[in-house]
Design a protein around this motif. Sequence first.
Motif, PDB file in Angstrom:
ATOM      1  N   GLU A 127       0.810  -1.220   0.000  1.00 31.04           N
ATOM      2  CA  GLU A 127       0.000   0.000   0.000  1.00 31.04           C
ATOM      3  C   GLU A 127       0.845   1.274   0.000  1.00 31.04           C
ATOM      4  OE1 GLU A 127      -3.353   0.002  -0.321  1.00 31.04           O
ATOM      5  OE2 GLU A 127      -3.174  -2.181  -0.498  1.00 31.04           O
ATOM      6  N   GLU A 128       2.173   1.108   0.091  1.00 30.60           N
ATOM      7  CA  GLU A 128       3.108   2.238   0.096  1.00 30.60           C
ATOM      8  C   GLU A 128       2.736   3.267   1.175  1.00 30.60           C
ATOM      9  OE1 GLU A 128       3.232   3.637  -3.956  1.00 30.60           O
ATOM     10  OE2 GLU A 128       4.197   1.795  -4.654  1.00 30.60           O
ATOM     11  N   LEU A 129       2.572   2.764   2.393  1.00 26.94           N
ATOM     12  CA  LEU A 129       2.200   3.632   3.503  1.00 26.94           C
ATOM     13  C   LEU A 129       3.372   4.533   3.914  1.00 26.94           C
ATOM     14  CD1 LEU A 129       0.087   1.238   5.750  1.00 26.94           C
ATOM     15  CD2 LEU A 129      -0.659   2.762   3.921  1.00 26.94           C
ATOM     16  N   LYS A 130       3.039   5.604   4.580  1.00 28.62           N
ATOM     17  CA  LYS A 130       4.024   6.619   4.962  1.00 28.62           C
ATOM     18  C   LYS A 130       5.073   6.084   5.937  1.00 28.62           C
ATOM     19  CE  LYS A 130       4.395  11.337   6.673  1.00 28.62           C
ATOM     20  NZ  LYS A 130       3.684  12.579   6.943  1.00 28.62           N
ATOM     21  N   TYR A 131       4.641   5.260   6.900  1.00 22.26           N
ATOM     22  CA  TYR A 131       5.558   4.753   7.925  1.00 22.26           C
ATOM     23  C   TYR A 131       5.741   3.246   7.785  1.00 22.26           C
ATOM     24  CZ  TYR A 131       4.418   9.277   9.929  1.00 22.26           C
ATOM     25  OH  TYR A 131       4.222  10.610  10.112  1.00 22.26           O
ATOM     26  N   ASP A 132       6.909   2.802   8.168  1.00 18.53           N
ATOM     27  CA  ASP A 132       7.232   1.375   8.154  1.00 18.53           C
ATOM     28  C   ASP A 132       7.531   0.953   9.591  1.00 18.53           C
ATOM     29  OD1 ASP A 132       7.931  -1.187   7.463  1.00 18.53           O
ATOM     30  OD2 ASP A 132       9.887  -0.655   6.644  1.00 18.53           O
ATOM     31  N   ILE A 133       6.500   1.035  10.426  1.00 20.98           N
ATOM     32  CA  ILE A 133       6.667   0.723  11.842  1.00 20.98           C
ATOM     33  C   ILE A 133       5.682  -0.384  12.211  1.00 20.98           C
ATOM     34  CG2 ILE A 133       6.574   1.606  14.200  1.00 20.98           C
ATOM     35  CD1 ILE A 133       6.941   4.448  12.990  1.00 20.98           C
ATOM     36  N   THR A 134       6.223  -1.543  12.556  1.00 24.71           N
ATOM     37  CA  THR A 134       5.414  -2.654  13.052  1.00 24.71           C
ATOM     38  C   THR A 134       6.170  -3.297  14.201  1.00 24.71           C
ATOM     39  OG1 THR A 134       6.389  -4.393  11.673  1.00 24.71           O
ATOM     40  CG2 THR A 134       4.533  -3.169  10.729  1.00 24.71           C
ATOM     41  N   GLY A 135       5.497  -4.195  14.878  1.00 24.98           N
ATOM     42  CA  GLY A 135       6.161  -4.955  15.924  1.00 24.98           C
ATOM     43  C   GLY A 135       5.194  -5.874  16.617  1.00 24.98           C
ATOM     44  N   HIS A 136       5.754  -6.719  17.455  1.00 26.07           N
ATOM     45  CA  HIS A 136       4.917  -7.591  18.277  1.00 26.07           C
ATOM     46  C   HIS A 136       5.536  -7.661  19.666  1.00 26.07           C
ATOM     47  CE1 HIS A 136       7.806 -10.192  16.196  1.00 26.07           C
ATOM     48  NE2 HIS A 136       7.813 -10.929  17.292  1.00 26.07           N
ATOM     49  N   LEU A 137       4.678  -7.873  20.635  1.00 24.80           N
ATOM     50  CA  LEU A 137       5.086  -7.818  22.033  1.00 24.80           C
ATOM     51  C   LEU A 137       4.306  -8.863  22.819  1.00 24.80           C
ATOM     52  CD1 LEU A 137       6.571  -6.234  24.329  1.00 24.80           C
ATOM     53  CD2 LEU A 137       4.559  -4.761  24.417  1.00 24.80           C
ATOM     54  N   ASP A 138       5.016  -9.609  23.647  1.00 26.93           N
ATOM     55  CA  ASP A 138       4.361 -10.580  24.525  1.00 26.93           C
ATOM     56  C   ASP A 138       3.977  -9.867  25.813  1.00 26.93           C
ATOM     57  OD1 ASP A 138       4.849 -12.558  22.632  1.00 26.93           O
ATOM     58  OD2 ASP A 138       6.774 -13.095  23.533  1.00 26.93           O
ATOM     59  N   ILE A 139       2.683  -9.833  26.082  1.00 20.68           N
ATOM     60  CA  ILE A 139       2.168  -9.222  27.307  1.00 20.68           C
ATOM     61  C   ILE A 139       2.279 -10.217  28.461  1.00 20.68           C
ATOM     62  CG2 ILE A 139       0.163  -8.125  28.384  1.00 20.68           C
ATOM     63  CD1 ILE A 139       1.328  -6.583  25.928  1.00 20.68           C
ATOM     64  N   SER A 140       1.948 -11.470  28.172  1.00 21.79           N
ATOM     65  CA  SER A 140       2.073 -12.567  29.145  1.00 21.79           C
ATOM     66  C   SER A 140       2.240 -13.860  28.347  1.00 21.79           C
ATOM     67  CB  SER A 140       0.826 -12.639  30.038  1.00 21.79           C
ATOM     68  OG  SER A 140      -0.283 -13.116  29.300  1.00 21.79           O
ATOM     69  N   ASP A 141       2.276 -14.987  29.034  1.00 25.95           N
ATOM     70  CA  ASP A 141       2.404 -16.271  28.337  1.00 25.95           C
ATOM     71  C   ASP A 141       1.213 -16.556  27.427  1.00 25.95           C
ATOM     72  OD1 ASP A 141       4.779 -16.711  29.636  1.00 25.95           O
ATOM     73  OD2 ASP A 141       3.953 -18.086  31.132  1.00 25.95           O
ATOM     74  N   MET A 142       0.086 -15.932  27.723  1.00 23.58           N
ATOM     75  CA  MET A 142      -1.143 -16.224  26.988  1.00 23.58           C
ATOM     76  C   MET A 142      -1.711 -15.013  26.255  1.00 23.58           C
ATOM     77  SD  MET A 142      -1.766 -19.450  27.595  1.00 23.58           S
ATOM     78  CE  MET A 142      -3.483 -19.880  27.629  1.00 23.58           C
TER      79      MET A 142
END
Length: 84
Positions: free
Chosen positions: A38-53
């Motif tokens: 989509e050629e978006l303005k920003y290239d910021i992604t990520g993932h984060l574990d909040i807890s085991d579940m």
Amino acid sequence: MNKVLERKIKLIWDFKGPAAAKTAAHYDIHLQEYIANEELKYDITGHLDISDMHSITYMVVAEFEMIQARDDLKPHRGEVYEDE
């Protein structure tokens, strides 16, 4: 430009259960593909574990791109993104 229109919006997807971390990491790949396609303005992604579940995946978009990205990708929630 109006300061409100310059805001960055963080779109967030929640994943829960024993496979949450793997699912969040995998979904991050799809968000990166979407940004490129989509050629978006920003290239910021990520993932984060909040807890085991509970893990999240996120993507940051310009406010003017938020409606289209929201409709295409159906995030669970969103918030204003503050640069760290």
